[in-house]
Design a protein around this motif. Structure first.
Motif, PDB file in Angstrom:
ATOM      1  N   UNK A   1     -30.021  45.376  -7.635  1.00 48.19           N
ATOM      2  CA  UNK A   1     -28.591  45.556  -7.857  1.00 48.19           C
ATOM      3  C   UNK A   1     -28.219  45.372  -9.317  1.00 48.19           C
ATOM      4  N   UNK A   2     -28.800  44.347  -9.959  1.00 48.30           N
ATOM      5  CA  UNK A   2     -28.533  44.105 -11.386  1.00 48.30           C
ATOM      6  C   UNK A   2     -29.050  45.263 -12.235  1.00 48.30           C
ATOM      7  N   UNK A   3     -30.278  45.699 -11.952  1.00 48.41           N
ATOM      8  CA  UNK A   3     -30.886  46.755 -12.751  1.00 48.41           C
ATOM      9  C   UNK A   3     -30.121  48.071 -12.626  1.00 48.41           C
ATOM     10  N   UNK A   4     -29.582  48.317 -11.432  1.00 48.51           N
ATOM     11  CA  UNK A   4     -28.852  49.568 -11.204  1.00 48.51           C
ATOM     12  C   UNK A   4     -27.359  49.407 -11.469  1.00 48.51           C
ATOM     13  N   UNK A   5     -26.953  48.192 -11.871  1.00 46.86           N
ATOM     14  CA  UNK A   5     -25.550  47.941 -12.181  1.00 46.86           C
ATOM     15  C   UNK A   5     -24.656  47.902 -10.965  1.00 46.86           C
ATOM     16  N   UNK A   6     -25.246  47.538  -9.804  1.00 46.47           N
ATOM     17  CA  UNK A   6     -24.469  47.510  -8.559  1.00 46.47           C
ATOM     18  C   UNK A   6     -24.147  46.092  -8.119  1.00 46.47           C
ATOM     19  N   UNK A   7     -24.527  45.093  -8.897  1.00 44.42           N
ATOM     20  CA  UNK A   7     -24.273  43.706  -8.488  1.00 44.42           C
ATOM     21  C   UNK A   7     -25.037  43.386  -7.247  1.00 44.42           C
ATOM     22  N   UNK A   8     -24.495  42.530  -6.412  1.00 50.96           N
ATOM     23  CA  UNK A   8     -25.197  42.146  -5.191  1.00 50.96           C
ATOM     24  C   UNK A   8     -24.842  43.067  -4.084  1.00 50.96           C
TER      25      UNK A   8
END
Length: 197
Positions: free
Chosen positions: A190-197
């Motif tokens: 999620x962090x790497x794709x910018x989607x958070x959790x």
């Protein structure tokens, strides 16, 4: 008019010598007393780790050799490199947090299946032991000695139960570890794709 080979060589050396001498590099470094030193011979080995500069014959910096990293900096660099490698592998495995959820569900279902089989086998071993113990009790009540084979089977069933309990505990520990690992992977994806959790 032809020139002799010695004269030709002397002329070439005369032309190349200024270029060769002009191409000499100088090294600027700080010595143990904190004094900046410029030297044509190179940097003494005890000062290389502090970093130095390479100068051309006009005194201009042509290359900077940075100081060697401290043990803490080196450790951080290695940790960052490992993290980048781990992140790259995660991105090859999963393209979204939902992919992680699907992989988690498959793995947990597999482990639940293994736990279920081992639990069923444990119940069967307990039932088998109870039957064997009943047979042994019947032999004793009838005043007969319990056969060694029957005693061996009872011991074998106890050992099997111990093995199966350990197997169940191992699978349960693997399940906990998998849950934790997948949760971390989902968060990181999620962090790497910018989607958070």
């Amino acid at each position: 008019m032809s020139r002799s080979p010695v004269l030709r060589r002397t002329l070439w050396l005369g032309l190349l010598l200024p270029l060769w001498v002009g191409a000499t590099e100088m090294y600027r470094y700080t010595n143990a007393q904190g004094v900046t030193v410029i030297d044509r011979q190179g940097v003494p080995s005890e000062f290389i780790a502090k970093g130095y500069e390479v100068l051309n014959d006009q005194g201009r910096v042509v290359r900077v050799v940075p100081p060697a990293p401290t043990p803490e900096e080196l450790q951080k660099l290695l940790a960052d490199r490992e993290r980048a490698k781990s992140d790259a592998q995660l991105l090859r495995l999963y393209s979204s947090p939902e992919d992680v959820d699907r992989a988690r569900a498959r793995k947990l279902a597999e482990l639940d299946g293994l736990i279920g089989v081992a639990t069923g086998n444990l119940q069967a071993a307990r039932l088998q032991q109870a039957n064997l113990q009943k047979q042994a009790a019947d032999q004793e009540r009838a005043g007969r000695q319990v056969p060694e084979q029957l005693l061996g089977q009872i011991v074998s069933q106890r050992d099997e139960q111990v093995r199966l309990k350990q197997q169940i505990e191992r699978h349960q520990a693997m399940r906990k570890k998998a849950e934790s690992s997948f949760a971390a992977d989902r968060s990181r994806i999620g962090e790497l794709l910018g989607q958070g959790r």
